[in-house]
Design an enzyme around this catalytic site. Structure first.
Site, PDB file in Angstrom:
ATOM      1  CE  LYS A   1      44.171  42.153  22.394  1.00 23.45           C
ATOM      2  NZ  LYS A   1      43.818  41.532  21.108  1.00 23.45           N
TER       3      LYS A   1
ATOM      4  CB  SER B   1      40.074  42.890  20.635  1.00 17.26           C
ATOM      5  OG  SER B   1      41.160  42.018  20.330  1.00 17.26           O
TER       6      SER B   1
ATOM      7  CB  SER C   1      42.413  41.885  17.361  1.00 12.87           C
ATOM      8  OG  SER C   1      41.045  41.719  17.581  1.00 12.87           O
TER       9      SER C   1
HETATM   10  N1  GLN Z   1      36.562  41.424  15.773  1.00 14.65           N
HETATM   11  C1  GLN Z   1      36.821  40.032  15.719  1.00 14.65           C
HETATM   12  C2  GLN Z   1      36.068  39.328  16.816  1.00 14.65           C
HETATM   13  O1  GLN Z   1      35.408  39.974  17.546  1.00 14.65           O
HETATM   14  C3  GLN Z   1      38.290  39.757  15.789  1.00 14.65           C
HETATM   15  C4  GLN Z   1      38.869  39.944  17.137  1.00 14.65           C
HETATM   16  C5  GLN Z   1      40.310  39.527  17.252  1.00 14.65           C
HETATM   17  O2  GLN Z   1      41.050  39.468  16.262  1.00 14.65           O
HETATM   18  N2  GLN Z   1      40.705  39.216  18.460  1.00 14.65           N
HETATM   19  O3  GLN Z   1      36.117  38.153  16.965  1.00 14.65           O
END
Ligand code: GLN
Length: 495
Positions: free
Chosen positions: A87, A162, A186
């Protein structure tokens, strides 16, 4: 199916056996992945940066080591020659790390994240850096400044986020495994949307050194693969104490016993009422309940439990995460990292750079977080959120006095359509209701496929465990995967 697809279909476990016996060469395996990436990337867009030269160079070195070892019995690193993707929020020395943001467009980290370095030391080959919502803020990978990643099961749908690029790349057989990060879901949510297995470890179990910070008290480094066994293999080599992360926990990792025993007698699975609420897609609820019944059929004892503060997880998370983000992102000012927008004076330089190079969602989070932390509002928002966070943590502590593991859906729906939630941030935040609590409590979570909806999109189930209880989650998922075939299904739409 041609020979290349055969190779890219290998699990990590299968590939290791084939590499060790000399059945395949690492160079062949890596070429097969690179060719598949070249073929599918224009449609899926899972990568921000590809590293084919590095991958081929690492593969050639791995092949030499295998040949040496077969000749002279020299020992070989445990994951030698396994291709992975990373990532683009985790540093890999010498390769640009954008975090999905224009503000880090040309940033090249001089060192690698600990999790990455440990896997490199274990012998992995790196195919590239995957697409991500800007600074990991999002649930669909639509917030990337580098374009949208598509779901391999249906190109009109999001892969989740994400870590959407990593999940989609594993599902599409472009790589055998990938690293992700999980601050509020994410790893688990994209794993669920793409039909792969994804682990969010206990907070502190895998070092955050070299992970670009989003919400520091919530951030974890996780991993995607196509089986629980593969996830366990990679996790075992990423985890462990690191003095460069002050929150890293010095606790030995127990050996991960994923044997062929499928009897689950003596294991208590808790099913939290609060996770089966109105509004959840019926096909998701049914598939998760069927998976729980399957585990019960193998001897596990299933109990109803309560996690009474679940409904507060969303507002609490969306105060704490943006508050931490607003502090963490203060360092991007056009002076120390990445490109800058030139201006007359230094204040204008900060404003112009941040104003032009941060995307809309990141700015929204910075404003939310700054507000929650501001004098006069701090106690009412941030302080209050921290107190409720403790109550959520206690819910889990109480639950784990009664059960060994908690089973629940990963997300209320299967992968939604690209564009469906982009104009409605709250609808996007609601996608995270079932994943945020584990981050607030710091407990581990594992997502894996347990069915499909009527559109052919994967449904995932989530297992949550007591702190440092990753082994239990991986073991249950492994038993499930040995006795079912959902994880063997693969997307064909993009072929
Ligand atoms: N969707 C969540 C956010 O936007 C979690 C994102 C994540 O785990 N990086 O904060």
């Amino acid at each position: 199916m041609n020979a290349i697809d055969d190779l890219t279909d290998f699990t990590v476990t299968r590939a290791l056996a084939a590499l060790r016996s000399g059945e395949i060469a690492c160079t062949e395996l890596v070429r097969a992945c690179l060719e598949r990436i070249e073929r599918l990337e224009p449609r899926l867009h899972t990568f921000i940066t590809l590293t084919p030269e590095l991958a081929l160079q690492q593969a050639a070195a791995a092949d030499r080591q295998y040949i040496q070892a077969r000749k002279g019995g020299a020992s070989i690193p445990p994951l030698l020659g396994i291709p992975i993707a990373i990532k683009d929020l985790l540093a890999l020395a010498g390769v640009r790390c954008t975090c999905g943001s224009r503000i880090l467009d040309n940033f090249v980290p001089p060192y690698s994240a600990t999790a990455v370095q440990r896997l490199l030391d274990a012998g992995v080959v790196v195919l590239g850096k995957t697409n991500v919502d800007e600074f990991a803020m999002g649930s669909s990978t639509e917030n990337s400044a580098y374009g949208v990643t598509r779901n391999p099961w249906n190109l009109a749908h999001v892969p989740g986020g994400s870590s959407g690029g990593s999940a989609a790349a594993v599902a599409a057989r472009m790589t055998l495994a990938a690293l992700g990060t999980d601050t509020g879901g994410s790893v688990r949510q994209p794993a669920s949307f793409c039909g792969v297995t994804g682990l969010k470890p206990t907070y502190g179990r895998v070092s955050r050194f070299g992970l670009v910070a989003y919400g520091s008290s919530l951030d974890t480094v996780g991993v995607f693969a196509r089986t629980a066994q593969d996830v366990a293999l990679l996790f075992a080599h990423m985890a462990g104490f690191d003095s460069r992360d002050a929150t890293s926990v010095d606790m030995p990792l127990p050996p991960l016993h994923l044997n062929s025993e499928t009897n689950l007698k003596g294991i208590r699975i808790g099913v939290p009422q609060e996770y089966f609420i109105k509004g959840i897609q019926p096909e998701v609820e049914n598939a998760v309940k069927a998976a729980i019944a399957h585990l019960e059929g193998l001897g596990a004892e299933v109990r109803q439990i309560n996690l009474p503060h679940t409904e507060y997880a969303l507002p609490v998370y969306y105060l704490i995460a943006p508050a931490e983000a607003s502090a963490n992102l203060a360092r991007y000012d056009g002076v120390r990292f990445g490109p800058r927008v030139e201006a007359e004076n230094v204040l204008d330089l900060f404003c112009e750079t941040r104003g032009k190079l941060f995307g809309a969602e990141v700015k929204r989070r910075i404003m939310l977080g700054t507000y929650a932390l501001s004098a006069g509002y701090y106690d009412a928002y941030y302080g209050q959120a921290q107190k409720v966070r403790t109550l959520i943590k206690r819910d889990f502590e109480k639950a784990f006095e009664l059960v060994d593991v908690i089973a629940a859906p990963v997300a209320p729906s299967t992968a939604f359509k690209i564009g469906e939630h982009t104009d409605d941030p709250l609808a996007m935040y609601l996608e995270d209701v079932f994943t945020l609590p584990a981050n607030l409590a710091g407990v581990p979570g594992l997502a894996f496929p347990v069915g499909f909806d009527h559109q052919g999109l994967p449904v995932g189930m989530q297992l949550m465990g007591a702190p440092f209880g990753e082994e239990m989650l991986l073991r249950l998922a492994h038993v499930y995967q040995q006795t079912t075939a959902w994880h063997l299904q693969k997307p064909t739409e993009m072929d």
